[in-house]
Structures are given as structure tokens and as C-alpha cells.
Write a protein that holds these residues in place. Structure first.
Motif, short mmCIF file in Angstrom:
data_model
loop_
_atom_site.label_atom_id
_atom_site.label_comp_id
_atom_site.label_asym_id
_atom_site.label_seq_id
_atom_site.Cartn_x
_atom_site.Cartn_y
_atom_site.Cartn_z
N VAL A 90 0.86 -1.10 -0.13
CA VAL A 90 0.11 -0.06 -0.15
C VAL A 90 0.83 1.14 -0.03
CG1 VAL A 90 -1.83 -1.25 0.96
CG2 VAL A 90 -0.21 0.22 2.38
N LEU A 91 2.21 1.03 -0.21
CA LEU A 91 3.22 2.06 -0.10
C LEU A 91 3.34 2.74 -1.51
CD1 LEU A 91 5.88 1.31 2.63
CD2 LEU A 91 3.65 2.81 2.94
N LEU A 183 -8.63 -2.12 -13.79
CA LEU A 183 -8.34 -3.42 -13.50
C LEU A 183 -6.98 -4.00 -13.67
CD1 LEU A 183 -10.30 -5.47 -11.98
CD2 LEU A 183 -11.06 -6.21 -14.31
N LEU A 184 -6.64 -3.53 -14.90
CA LEU A 184 -5.10 -4.18 -15.29
C LEU A 184 -4.02 -3.47 -14.42
CD1 LEU A 184 -5.64 -4.71 -19.20
CD2 LEU A 184 -5.74 -6.64 -17.27
N GLY A 185 -4.38 -2.32 -13.88
CA GLY A 185 -3.21 -1.74 -13.35
C GLY A 185 -2.78 -0.63 -13.89
N ILE A 191 2.51 0.30 -4.58
CA ILE A 191 3.09 -1.06 -5.02
C ILE A 191 2.36 -2.27 -5.59
CG2 ILE A 191 5.07 -2.41 -5.15
CD1 ILE A 191 6.33 -0.28 -3.36
N GLY A 192 1.58 -2.68 -4.64
CA GLY A 192 0.65 -3.86 -4.88
C GLY A 192 -0.61 -3.58 -5.02
N ALA A 193 -1.06 -2.46 -5.04
CA ALA A 193 -2.58 -2.12 -4.77
C ALA A 193 -3.17 -1.81 -6.08
CB ALA A 193 -2.91 -1.20 -3.78
N THR A 194 -2.39 -1.52 -7.34
CA THR A 194 -2.70 -1.33 -8.52
C THR A 194 -3.55 -2.15 -9.39
OG1 THR A 194 -0.73 -1.50 -9.32
CG2 THR A 194 -1.08 0.93 -8.39
N CYS A 195 -3.05 -3.30 -9.41
CA CYS A 195 -3.34 -4.50 -10.31
C CYS A 195 -4.51 -5.02 -9.74
CB CYS A 195 -2.45 -5.24 -10.74
SG CYS A 195 -2.81 -6.54 -11.97
N SER A 248 -10.00 1.54 -7.99
CA SER A 248 -8.62 2.44 -7.78
C SER A 248 -8.42 2.52 -6.07
CB SER A 248 -8.82 3.88 -8.27
OG SER A 248 -9.81 4.51 -7.64
N GLY A 249 -7.35 3.12 -5.78
CA GLY A 249 -7.12 3.11 -4.37
C GLY A 249 -6.84 1.90 -3.65
N TYR A 250 -7.28 1.88 -2.14
CA TYR A 250 -6.88 0.69 -1.56
C TYR A 250 -8.10 -0.15 -1.44
CZ TYR A 250 -2.94 3.35 0.52
OH TYR A 250 -1.67 3.98 0.51
#
Length: 322
Positions: A90-91, A183-185, A191-195, A248-250
Motif C-alpha cells: 500500500v506504499l 483493473l489491469l493496473g 506498489i501492490g494495490a494497482t493491479c 482504484s486506491g486501496y
């Protein structure tokens, strides 16, 4: 006189399901790893550094606390590594090294160990740490700051920031973000919350394996979607539609990996549904009318706080012993 009671129910548990803490932690790590790896590929060496440092420092803080408190060493159960990975996911990739170390210190010492260790924490350790960082150093979690360091091939303005300030931007600014691209990022973010696609697949894996229940993530997403629809229908020029809020987001990592934390979430079906719906509702409320761009962090902490009250809603046991 012979008692008329035919069934006597005493305290649970009665039968172990076979699952263990270590197995659960490592399976959640496995489910979250693909989304983290895609983030590392997208954001490069800085993202790898943040992820590696977060996992290593979380394990280090856990080991140090165990030694200081003269407890058995618990780093082997995978929980510290899991906290470190989810924290890193999440950073932003531009997070300075000292903030990563401070964040994992807060997550392990204050979020987890100060309450008694694994299973005793009333709040999700990752969300508690992020909330403290957001209040203390808000500029560190400004994802638009990443634009200085990267040359993205897509519209890289943070979608939730666009949604927050729709009234101040040109009409149709939010329409640049399609659900499929999100959805595809193809967005900036954690770092790991986009895809979102990989997060959803990881969540489905955990549900099918029985490591999390479906009620919380599904009701959380329903709460986000319904609340976003209501705002959008009331004023489409000022409030984004549900796709932006869901993808999007968290939102997705919060629904599948953070709100479902065992220690800070309900165990009964109806409380789970209420817990998730309340979290989704609070997320959109904070985003649309609150001070922060993303409301997931504080929404999850608020439902963590409500968890003990919600979990009092439970089925009545037959023949329960007083």
C-alpha cells in the motif's frame, strides 16, 4: 428428578478444522505476491527496495520484541512477513527508507504486540501504521509525487485525487479512466494495490481455500458500489461513479486482504455482512466529503472499532449452559 435437557452445549471449539496459523499466513502471502510482483515490475528497483525492506524490518522488529519480552521466537509463523508485505503493497515506490522502517515498527510494536501479540490486536496493524503515517507525514503518501520519478505510458494522475476534485477540473476528466484499464493496473497507487485483477484472483483463491470468508469482501465491495452510485446519481458532476471507487486506491486490497484480518473482524455471518457494508459506506463517505483522498484506511479502523459490538449478534445455541 431426571433432567429434561437432551442437548448440552458447552464452550467451543469442539473439533479442529486442520488449518493452522502458519499455513494461513503463508497462503495469504502466496495470494498477495503476484500483485506485489507486478507492482515491482511496473515501478522498478525502488519498489523492490521498499518491499524487501518492509518484509525484512517487520521480521526484525518481531524478533527484537520476542527477545525483549522473553517470548518464544514467532517469526517462523509468517505473520510478521505478511504484515511487512501488505504494508509495502500500500506504499508508493518512492517511500523513503526511514519511513518504511518506522511504519513496520508501528505495525509490529503498536499494531500487534502491544495488545498481546497474534490474535489479540483490535485493529489491523497495517492500517493502523498507515493511518499514523498519513497523519504525521501526509506528503509521503501522495501518489502524485511519483510522477516526478516515472514516465508512465498511461494517464498517471491518481484516479481518486481526480475524483476528489472533479468540480475543479474540466468536465469529463474522470472519464479518462476506464474500468478495464484500472483493473489491469494502468494507474498510480500503492506498489501492490494497482493491479485489481490479480488482487481479486488472490482473494478468490483465499475464499476457495477457506482462509477468508466471502461475506466481508463481498459486502465491503457492495457497500462501496452502492454508496458511490447514490452520490453519483445525486450529482454526477461532483462525484465519480462506482468503477473509480471500486477499482482504484486501496479498495480491493482492503476488501480481500485487510478488512478480513482474523483478530479484528467478526466471526459470525450477519456481523460480517454488516461489518463489510459499513466499511464500504464509510470508505466512500470519507472520499467524497471527508478530508482524505482515500477513505479505506480510516474506514477499516472504524469497523475494527465496531467489531466487538457487531459480533454480539449471534445465533442462539440450543441447550446452552448458563
Amino acid at each position: 428428578m431426571i433432567s429434561q435437557k437432551k442437548l448440552i452445549v458447552s464452550h467451543a471449539p469442539f473439533l479442529h478444522c486442520g488449518a493452522g496459523i502458519t499455513e494461513r499466513n503463508y497462503n495469504i502471502l502466496l495470494a498477495a505476491l503476484p500483485a506485489a510482483l507486478v507492482g515491482i515490475l511496473r515501478f522498478g528497483i525502488p519498489a523492490l527496495g521498499v518491499v524487501s525492506l518492509a518484509i525484512a524490518s517487520a521480521i526484525g522488529w518481531e524478533y527484537l520484541f520476542n527477545r525483549m519480552a522473553k517470548r518464544s521466537i514467532s517469526v517462523g509463523d509468517g505473520n510478521a512477513a505478511l504484515i511487512g508485505l501488505l504494508f509495502a503493497m500500500v506504499l508508493p515506490a518512492t517511500m523513503p527508507w526511514w519511513a518504511v522502517i518506522v511504519g513496520t515498527l508501528i505495525a509490529i510494536f503498536i499494531g500487534k504486540q502491544i495488545f498481546g501479540g497474534l490474535g489479540s490486536n483490535p485493529f489491523n496493524p497495517v492500517m493502523l501504521s498507515i493511518a499514523i503515517l498519513m497523519v504525521s507525514w501526509p506528503a509521503l503518501l501522495d501518489f502524485d509525487g511519483m510522477l516526478v520519478n516515472y514516465d508512465f505510458s498511461f494517464d498517471a494522475m491518481y484516479p481518486l485525487k481526480v475524483a476528489k476534485h472533479m468540480a475543479d477540473l474540466s468536465p469529463g476528466a474522470i472519464d479518462r479512466y476506464t474500468a478495464w484499464n484500472l483493473l489491469l493496473g494502468n494507474q498510480v497507487g500503492g506498489i501492490g494495490a494497482t493491479c485489481g485483477l490479480l488482487i481479486i484472483l488472490g482473494g478468490i483463491y483465499l475464499i476457495l481455500r477457506g482462509f477468508i470468508r466471502w461475506e466481508i469482501p463481498v459486502s465491503f465491495l457492495v457497500g462501496v458500489g452502492l454508496t458511490a452510485v447514490c452520490f453519483n446519481m445525486a450529482d454526477a458532476n461532483n462525484y465519480a461513479g462506482p468503477a473509480i471507487h471500486l477499482l482504484s486506491g486501496y479498495t480491493l486490497i482492503g476488501a480481500f486482504f485487510l478488512a478480513t484480518d482474523d483478530a479484528s473482524s467478526p466471526v459470525n455471518t450477519i456481523p460480517m455482512l454488516l461489518y463489510g457494508l459499513l466499511g464500504g459506506f464509510m470508505t466512500v463517505m470519507i472520499r467524497n466529503i471527508g478530508a482524505y483522498v482515500d477513505g479505506v484506511v480510516f474506514a477499516i479502523l472504524l469497523i475494527n472499532l465496531a467489531n466487538p459490538l457487531l459480533d454480539k449478534i449471534r445465533p442462539r445455541a440450543i441447550g446452552k449452559v448458563a
